[in-house]
Design a protein around this motif. Sequence first.
Motif, PDB file in Angstrom:
ATOM      1  N   GLN A 298      37.871  45.784  36.247  1.00 44.35           N
ATOM      2  CA  GLN A 298      38.400  47.064  35.781  1.00 44.35           C
ATOM      3  C   GLN A 298      39.406  46.855  34.646  1.00 44.35           C
ATOM      4  OE1 GLN A 298      37.011  49.679  36.894  1.00 44.35           O
ATOM      5  NE2 GLN A 298      35.987  48.834  38.704  1.00 44.35           N
ATOM      6  N   PRO A 299      39.551  47.845  33.763  1.00 40.12           N
ATOM      7  CA  PRO A 299      40.519  47.713  32.669  1.00 40.12           C
ATOM      8  C   PRO A 299      41.915  47.374  33.176  1.00 40.12           C
ATOM      9  CG  PRO A 299      39.118  49.629  32.325  1.00 40.12           C
ATOM     10  CD  PRO A 299      38.803  49.122  33.699  1.00 40.12           C
ATOM     11  N   GLY A 300      42.554  46.432  32.494  1.00 42.19           N
ATOM     12  CA  GLY A 300      43.917  46.037  32.825  1.00 42.19           C
ATOM     13  C   GLY A 300      44.040  44.952  33.872  1.00 42.19           C
ATOM     14  N   GLU A 301      42.936  44.584  34.511  1.00 44.86           N
ATOM     15  CA  GLU A 301      43.004  43.517  35.510  1.00 44.86           C
ATOM     16  C   GLU A 301      43.101  42.152  34.829  1.00 44.86           C
ATOM     17  OE1 GLU A 301      40.582  45.647  39.199  1.00 44.86           O
ATOM     18  OE2 GLU A 301      39.559  44.129  37.978  1.00 44.86           O
ATOM     19  N   ARG A 302      43.715  41.203  35.552  1.00 44.19           N
ATOM     20  CA  ARG A 302      43.812  39.824  35.074  1.00 44.19           C
ATOM     21  C   ARG A 302      43.089  38.920  36.068  1.00 44.19           C
ATOM     22  NH1 ARG A 302      49.538  41.144  34.183  1.00 44.19           N
ATOM     23  NH2 ARG A 302      50.076  39.761  35.916  1.00 44.19           N
ATOM     24  N   TRP A 303      41.922  38.438  35.663  1.00 44.96           N
ATOM     25  CA  TRP A 303      41.103  37.584  36.510  1.00 44.96           C
ATOM     26  C   TRP A 303      41.286  36.121  36.117  1.00 44.96           C
ATOM     27  CZ3 TRP A 303      37.247  38.672  40.314  1.00 44.96           C
ATOM     28  CH2 TRP A 303      37.118  40.028  40.627  1.00 44.96           C
ATOM     29  N   VAL A 304      41.353  35.261  37.117  1.00 45.19           N
ATOM     30  CA  VAL A 304      41.363  33.810  36.891  1.00 45.19           C
ATOM     31  C   VAL A 304      40.152  33.208  37.584  1.00 45.19           C
ATOM     32  CG1 VAL A 304      42.515  31.640  37.478  1.00 45.19           C
ATOM     33  CG2 VAL A 304      43.834  33.529  36.515  1.00 45.19           C
ATOM     34  N   VAL A 305      39.436  32.350  36.858  1.00 46.28           N
ATOM     35  CA  VAL A 305      38.273  31.643  37.395  1.00 46.28           C
ATOM     36  C   VAL A 305      38.694  30.229  37.732  1.00 46.28           C
ATOM     37  CG1 VAL A 305      35.877  30.980  36.994  1.00 46.28           C
ATOM     38  CG2 VAL A 305      36.802  33.028  35.885  1.00 46.28           C
ATOM     39  N   LEU A 306      38.511  29.841  39.003  1.00 43.80           N
ATOM     40  CA  LEU A 306      38.871  28.518  39.489  1.00 43.80           C
ATOM     41  C   LEU A 306      37.642  27.817  40.039  1.00 43.80           C
ATOM     42  CD1 LEU A 306      42.122  29.341  41.519  1.00 43.80           C
ATOM     43  CD2 LEU A 306      42.034  28.212  39.295  1.00 43.80           C
ATOM     44  N   GLY A 307      37.640  26.500  39.966  1.00 44.46           N
ATOM     45  CA  GLY A 307      36.551  25.719  40.545  1.00 44.46           C
ATOM     46  C   GLY A 307      36.675  24.275  40.131  1.00 44.46           C
ATOM     47  N   PRO A 308      35.968  23.391  40.800  1.00 50.71           N
ATOM     48  CA  PRO A 308      36.021  21.964  40.449  1.00 50.71           C
ATOM     49  C   PRO A 308      35.433  21.707  39.072  1.00 50.71           C
ATOM     50  CG  PRO A 308      34.304  22.376  42.072  1.00 50.71           C
ATOM     51  CD  PRO A 308      35.065  23.660  41.932  1.00 50.71           C
ATOM     52  N   ASN A 309      35.693  20.524  38.547  1.00 49.14           N
ATOM     53  CA  ASN A 309      35.109  20.132  37.265  1.00 49.14           C
ATOM     54  C   ASN A 309      33.585  20.223  37.339  1.00 49.14           C
ATOM     55  OD1 ASN A 309      37.650  19.535  36.294  1.00 49.14           O
ATOM     56  ND2 ASN A 309      37.499  17.354  36.728  1.00 49.14           N
ATOM     57  N   GLY A 310      32.985  20.800  36.293  1.00 50.72           N
ATOM     58  CA  GLY A 310      31.532  20.906  36.266  1.00 50.72           C
ATOM     59  C   GLY A 310      30.973  22.062  37.046  1.00 50.72           C
ATOM     60  N   ALA A 311      31.841  22.971  37.502  1.00 47.12           N
ATOM     61  CA  ALA A 311      31.371  24.102  38.314  1.00 47.12           C
ATOM     62  C   ALA A 311      30.751  25.213  37.482  1.00 47.12           C
ATOM     63  CB  ALA A 311      32.517  24.658  39.155  1.00 47.12           C
TER      64      ALA A 311
ATOM     65  N   ALA B 162      47.653  30.459  38.701  1.00 51.64           N
ATOM     66  CA  ALA B 162      46.783  31.571  39.077  1.00 51.64           C
ATOM     67  C   ALA B 162      47.488  32.499  40.061  1.00 51.64           C
ATOM     68  CB  ALA B 162      45.486  31.039  39.679  1.00 51.64           C
ATOM     69  N   VAL B 163      48.231  31.942  40.995  1.00 51.15           N
ATOM     70  CA  VAL B 163      48.974  32.756  41.962  1.00 51.15           C
ATOM     71  C   VAL B 163      49.949  33.678  41.242  1.00 51.15           C
ATOM     72  CG1 VAL B 163      50.679  32.683  43.827  1.00 51.15           C
ATOM     73  CG2 VAL B 163      48.756  31.083  43.839  1.00 51.15           C
ATOM     74  N   ARG B 164      50.649  33.136  40.257  1.00 50.37           N
ATOM     75  CA  ARG B 164      51.673  33.914  39.547  1.00 50.37           C
ATOM     76  C   ARG B 164      51.066  34.935  38.585  1.00 50.37           C
ATOM     77  NH1 ARG B 164      53.648  28.643  39.224  1.00 50.37           N
ATOM     78  NH2 ARG B 164      52.993  28.483  37.036  1.00 50.37           N
ATOM     79  N   PHE B 165      49.892  34.625  38.020  1.00 44.29           N
ATOM     80  CA  PHE B 165      49.373  35.410  36.906  1.00 44.29           C
ATOM     81  C   PHE B 165      48.287  36.405  37.287  1.00 44.29           C
ATOM     82  CE2 PHE B 165      46.269  35.739  33.383  1.00 44.29           C
ATOM     83  CZ  PHE B 165      47.067  36.380  32.450  1.00 44.29           C
ATOM     84  N   ALA B 166      47.411  36.011  38.205  1.00 41.09           N
ATOM     85  CA  ALA B 166      46.175  36.768  38.426  1.00 41.09           C
ATOM     86  C   ALA B 166      46.373  37.962  39.343  1.00 41.09           C
ATOM     87  CB  ALA B 166      45.112  35.842  39.015  1.00 41.09           C
ATOM     88  N   THR B 167      45.657  39.040  39.009  1.00 43.28           N
ATOM     89  CA  THR B 167      45.490  40.131  39.968  1.00 43.28           C
ATOM     90  C   THR B 167      44.250  39.878  40.824  1.00 43.28           C
ATOM     91  OG1 THR B 167      44.141  41.456  38.421  1.00 43.28           O
ATOM     92  CG2 THR B 167      46.534  41.788  38.390  1.00 43.28           C
ATOM     93  N   HIS B 168      43.254  39.183  40.256  1.00 49.75           N
ATOM     94  CA  HIS B 168      41.999  38.894  40.942  1.00 49.75           C
ATOM     95  C   HIS B 168      41.563  37.462  40.617  1.00 49.75           C
ATOM     96  CE1 HIS B 168      42.112  43.263  40.865  1.00 49.75           C
ATOM     97  NE2 HIS B 168      41.208  43.279  41.827  1.00 49.75           N
ATOM     98  N   VAL B 169      40.766  36.907  41.503  1.00 51.88           N
ATOM     99  CA  VAL B 169      40.321  35.517  41.345  1.00 51.88           C
ATOM    100  C   VAL B 169      38.834  35.417  41.646  1.00 51.88           C
ATOM    101  CG1 VAL B 169      40.511  33.177  42.304  1.00 51.88           C
ATOM    102  CG2 VAL B 169      42.577  34.515  41.861  1.00 51.88           C
ATOM    103  N   LEU B 170      38.153  34.586  40.850  1.00 56.30           N
ATOM    104  CA  LEU B 170      36.755  34.226  41.084  1.00 56.30           C
ATOM    105  C   LEU B 170      36.702  32.739  41.340  1.00 56.30           C
ATOM    106  CD1 LEU B 170      33.644  34.644  40.996  1.00 56.30           C
ATOM    107  CD2 LEU B 170      33.799  34.386  38.500  1.00 56.30           C
ATOM    108  N   LEU B 171      36.190  32.353  42.499  1.00 57.18           N
ATOM    109  CA  LEU B 171      36.028  30.945  42.853  1.00 57.18           C
ATOM    110  C   LEU B 171      34.575  30.542  42.647  1.00 57.18           C
ATOM    111  CD1 LEU B 171      38.046  30.766  46.221  1.00 57.18           C
ATOM    112  CD2 LEU B 171      38.894  30.461  43.873  1.00 57.18           C
ATOM    113  N   LEU B 172      34.353  29.491  41.861  1.00 57.84           N
ATOM    114  CA  LEU B 172      33.004  28.971  41.618  1.00 57.84           C
ATOM    115  C   LEU B 172      32.862  27.604  42.279  1.00 57.84           C
ATOM    116  CD1 LEU B 172      32.377  29.766  37.831  1.00 57.84           C
ATOM    117  CD2 LEU B 172      31.805  31.157  39.833  1.00 57.84           C
ATOM    118  N   SER B 173      31.878  27.473  43.137  1.00 58.98           N
ATOM    119  CA  SER B 173      31.658  26.200  43.819  1.00 58.98           C
ATOM    120  C   SER B 173      30.917  25.200  42.937  1.00 58.98           C
ATOM    121  CB  SER B 173      30.859  26.419  45.106  1.00 58.98           C
ATOM    122  OG  SER B 173      29.525  26.821  44.797  1.00 58.98           O
ATOM    123  N   GLY B 174      30.154  25.708  41.958  1.00 59.54           N
ATOM    124  CA  GLY B 174      29.318  24.842  41.144  1.00 59.54           C
ATOM    125  C   GLY B 174      27.993  24.506  41.797  1.00 59.54           C
TER     126      GLY B 174
END
Length: 252
Positions: free
Chosen positions: A30-43, A199-211
């Motif tokens: 949604q507009p104004g959200e801050r998403w962070v994408v996290l995952g291991p190297n190569g994910a 990510a804890v301090r910055f994100a409103t939402h998070v996407l976790l990628l397992s790879g």
Amino acid sequence: MAAARALSCHGVTLRAGQRELVRSLDLAVQPGERWVVLGPNGAGKSSLLAVLAGVRCAHAGAVHLAGQDINRLDGMALAARRALLTDRWLDPFSATVLDTVLTARFRFGADAVHAAARARDALARLDCAGLPERDVRMLSRGERQRVALATALLQDTPLLLLDEPTAHQDPRHQALVFEQLAQLGARTIIATLHDINAAVRFATHVLLLSGQGPWQAGPADAVLTTTNLNALFGTRFGEVRAEGQRLFHLAA
């Protein structure tokens, strides 16, 4: 009629050779959200960001920017809707930092004086006030990354796609980058990071990628848990609170 989402994914699948990185990703940003994408190297974090920017094709599924199919948008339309920051820069010939940042204003047409002032202000806010006349090829990696971020900000798009925006930054400049991004108000941000506590301090939402296909997405407080992080990275995390802020650490 409800406002269009800033970005949405519908069944997006991404592969690297025979390996499935992301399987059937459904995402509503949604507009104004801050998403962070996290995952291991190569994910597939950087690859997914390229798909969301329209510079790489997914193997299946669809991406919409502000309700429009990304594959139906030409280069100028994409440039008006999203800016993409990577930490891989192509500087094939000599150019000043100022001229490099001004490439972000190409779609706005002529207004050289106003554009130059805007560019210098963007650089100053990222501690690059002394760089405008420097050759972009002579910068340190940290300086070059902040110049790239200034360029992305000056594009004035409602959506920012940022691949490791704090790459090559010392702690002071990491804090400065996040401070500037947090001041963008209604602009939407999707950023890849390796720093979980950032990510804890910055994100409103998070996407976790397992790879490996599976993914998990949602509000940061719900998704960032020791259970999820243990499974994602294959190591043990602990959680503490300091001054009311959650912090994660590797458990002994």
